[in-house]
Scaffold this motif. Structure first.
Motif, PDB file in Angstrom:
ATOM      1  N   ALA A 126       0.692  -1.300   0.028  1.00  0.00           N
ATOM      2  CA  ALA A 126      -0.157   0.204   0.079  1.00  0.00           C
ATOM      3  C   ALA A 126       0.843   1.443   0.157  1.00  0.00           C
ATOM      4  O   ALA A 126       0.539   2.298  -0.451  1.00  0.00           O
ATOM      5  CB  ALA A 126      -0.894  -0.095   1.145  1.00  0.00           C
ATOM      6  N   ALA A 127       2.136   1.113   0.430  1.00  0.00           N
ATOM      7  CA  ALA A 127       3.113   2.136   0.525  1.00  0.00           C
ATOM      8  C   ALA A 127       3.281   2.639  -0.667  1.00  0.00           C
ATOM      9  O   ALA A 127       3.619   3.736  -1.077  1.00  0.00           O
ATOM     10  CB  ALA A 127       4.395   1.932   1.176  1.00  0.00           C
ATOM     11  N   ALA A 128       2.943   2.056  -1.735  1.00  0.00           N
ATOM     12  CA  ALA A 128       3.098   2.546  -3.312  1.00  0.00           C
ATOM     13  C   ALA A 128       2.239   3.485  -3.558  1.00  0.00           C
ATOM     14  O   ALA A 128       2.306   4.101  -4.695  1.00  0.00           O
ATOM     15  CB  ALA A 128       2.903   1.227  -4.104  1.00  0.00           C
ATOM     16  N   ALA A 129       1.074   3.802  -3.099  1.00  0.00           N
ATOM     17  CA  ALA A 129       0.302   4.715  -3.212  1.00  0.00           C
ATOM     18  C   ALA A 129       0.807   6.272  -3.040  1.00  0.00           C
ATOM     19  O   ALA A 129       0.294   7.139  -3.538  1.00  0.00           O
ATOM     20  CB  ALA A 129      -0.974   4.470  -2.155  1.00  0.00           C
ATOM     21  N   ILE A 130       1.880   6.625  -2.175  1.00  0.00           N
ATOM     22  CA  ILE A 130       2.511   7.606  -1.659  1.00  0.00           C
ATOM     23  C   ILE A 130       2.732   8.423  -3.177  1.00  0.00           C
ATOM     24  O   ILE A 130       2.455   9.682  -3.408  1.00  0.00           O
ATOM     25  CB  ILE A 130       3.666   7.569  -0.900  1.00  0.00           C
ATOM     26  CG1 ILE A 130       3.262   6.786   0.443  1.00  0.00           C
ATOM     27  CG2 ILE A 130       4.452   8.947  -0.789  1.00  0.00           C
ATOM     28  CD1 ILE A 130       4.086   6.619   1.492  1.00  0.00           C
ATOM     29  N   PRO A 131       3.440   7.723  -4.070  1.00  0.00           N
ATOM     30  CA  PRO A 131       3.917   8.660  -5.552  1.00  0.00           C
ATOM     31  C   PRO A 131       2.677   8.831  -6.126  1.00  0.00           C
ATOM     32  O   PRO A 131       2.457   9.980  -6.742  1.00  0.00           O
ATOM     33  CB  PRO A 131       4.729   7.727  -6.118  1.00  0.00           C
ATOM     34  CG  PRO A 131       5.448   6.573  -5.069  1.00  0.00           C
ATOM     35  CD  PRO A 131       4.363   6.401  -4.142  1.00  0.00           C
ATOM     36  N   LEU A 132       1.344   8.228  -6.219  1.00  0.00           N
ATOM     37  CA  LEU A 132       0.232   8.249  -6.894  1.00  0.00           C
ATOM     38  C   LEU A 132      -0.471   9.605  -6.024  1.00  0.00           C
ATOM     39  O   LEU A 132      -1.174  10.237  -6.858  1.00  0.00           O
ATOM     40  CB  LEU A 132      -0.683   7.202  -6.827  1.00  0.00           C
ATOM     41  CG  LEU A 132      -0.102   5.783  -7.501  1.00  0.00           C
ATOM     42  CD1 LEU A 132      -1.127   4.704  -7.272  1.00  0.00           C
ATOM     43  CD2 LEU A 132      -0.017   6.340  -9.019  1.00  0.00           C
ATOM     44  N   MET A 133      -0.293   9.809  -4.690  1.00  0.00           N
ATOM     45  CA  MET A 133      -1.021  11.001  -4.046  1.00  0.00           C
ATOM     46  C   MET A 133      -0.209  12.060  -4.463  1.00  0.00           C
ATOM     47  O   MET A 133      -0.718  13.095  -4.500  1.00  0.00           O
ATOM     48  CB  MET A 133      -0.960  10.428  -2.395  1.00  0.00           C
ATOM     49  CG  MET A 133      -2.038   9.560  -2.283  1.00  0.00           C
ATOM     50  SD  MET A 133      -3.726   9.679  -2.933  1.00  0.00           S
ATOM     51  CE  MET A 133      -4.039  11.516  -2.452  1.00  0.00           C
ATOM     52  N   ALA A 134       1.221  11.854  -4.566  1.00  0.00           N
ATOM     53  CA  ALA A 134       2.057  13.071  -4.865  1.00  0.00           C
ATOM     54  C   ALA A 134       1.485  13.553  -6.178  1.00  0.00           C
ATOM     55  O   ALA A 134       1.669  14.814  -6.347  1.00  0.00           O
ATOM     56  CB  ALA A 134       3.652  12.634  -4.810  1.00  0.00           C
ATOM     57  N   GLU A 135       1.283  12.656  -7.002  1.00  0.00           N
ATOM     58  CA  GLU A 135       0.772  13.143  -8.491  1.00  0.00           C
ATOM     59  C   GLU A 135      -0.447  14.064  -8.340  1.00  0.00           C
ATOM     60  O   GLU A 135      -0.446  14.953  -8.861  1.00  0.00           O
ATOM     61  CB  GLU A 135       0.855  11.928  -9.219  1.00  0.00           C
ATOM     62  CG  GLU A 135       0.340  12.138 -10.705  1.00  0.00           C
ATOM     63  CD  GLU A 135       0.067  10.894 -11.563  1.00  0.00           C
ATOM     64  OE1 GLU A 135       0.821  11.008 -12.571  1.00  0.00           O
ATOM     65  OE2 GLU A 135      -0.561   9.929 -10.932  1.00  0.00           O
ATOM     66  N   ARG A 136      -1.368  13.270  -7.539  1.00  0.00           N
ATOM     67  CA  ARG A 136      -2.595  13.839  -7.406  1.00  0.00           C
ATOM     68  C   ARG A 136      -2.510  15.467  -6.891  1.00  0.00           C
ATOM     69  O   ARG A 136      -3.089  16.361  -7.176  1.00  0.00           O
ATOM     70  CB  ARG A 136      -3.698  13.362  -6.535  1.00  0.00           C
ATOM     71  CG  ARG A 136      -3.762  11.760  -7.052  1.00  0.00           C
ATOM     72  CD  ARG A 136      -5.222  11.647  -7.142  1.00  0.00           C
ATOM     73  NE  ARG A 136      -5.522  10.110  -7.930  1.00  0.00           N
ATOM     74  CZ  ARG A 136      -6.362   9.943  -8.790  1.00  0.00           C
ATOM     75  NH1 ARG A 136      -7.024  11.224  -9.314  1.00  0.00           N
ATOM     76  NH2 ARG A 136      -6.506   8.889  -9.665  1.00  0.00           N
TER      77      ARG A 136
END
Length: 195
Positions: A126-136
């Motif tokens: 789930a930590a892989a979501a951090i770059p996705l949130m950075a993009e958002r």
């Protein structure tokens, strides 16, 4: 072991997007994962009712993290889009993180003054979501808004430091960390990063 600092704004979401997805959390998703979040934060977390109020107040406050392989709900990324009053309260140590006043939370459509990373529950993949949130958070609405967080756990503080957050040197807010956005520092033009 040496930790290398990265820039939150420059995280690459390419690999992350193959592993997990993020979407605004529904009331049902928040209720489903809340017991795991509360246990992870050793019960030092807002009540489910407060979390639901914050989720309803601004549509970008709380995000669900799902595994790409099977769609399982595996994490939660919670923020508080701060109103100008909330940003001022945060900086003087008057922001109640476990139970934010709704006047401190910008409503959808209202001006947002800063973004408070309220709680990230992202075990394992789930930590892989951090770059996705950075993009958002690099969208035109948010790219110039500084990010804050308290890092309520040792792992949270370690992750924030590794992503370029720095402790705010003010005795009124001894646990507060801040990330000044690359766009505000003029570094996107200098380094060639694009949004």
């Amino acid at each position: 072991m040496k930790h290398y600092t990265k820039e939150f704004d420059a995280l690459d979401p390419t690999l992350a997007a193959r592993r997990v997805s993020v979407a605004r959390a529904s009331a049902e998703e928040l209720a489903q994962i809340y017991p795991q979040v509360a246990a992870s934060f050793m019960q030092q977390v807002a009540s489910l009712a407060t979390c639901q109020d914050i989720r309803r107040r601004h549509h970008d406050n709380i995000w669900a993290i799902r595994h790409r392989r099977d769609g399982a709900l595996i994490g939660l990324y919670a923020m508080v889009m701060l109103s100008p009053e909330g940003h001022a309260a945060l900086l003087i140590g008057d922001f109640d993180a476990p139970d934010p006043r709704l006047s401190h939370v910008a409503a959808t459509g209202d001006p947002v003054a800063a973004i408070y990373h309220w709680g990230v529950y992202a075990p394992g993949i789930a930590a892989a979501a951090i770059p996705l949130m950075a993009e958002r958070l690099s969208s035109p609405d948010y790219r110039h808004l500084d990010l804050y967080g308290n890092g309520s756990t040792p792992a949270g503080r370690r992750i924030m430091k590794s992503l370029g957050f720095h402790r705010v040197e003010d005795p009124r807010t001894p646990q507060l960390f801040k990330y000044e956005r690359l766009a505000r520092r003029g570094l996107f033009e200098i380094t060639g990063y694009s949004l």
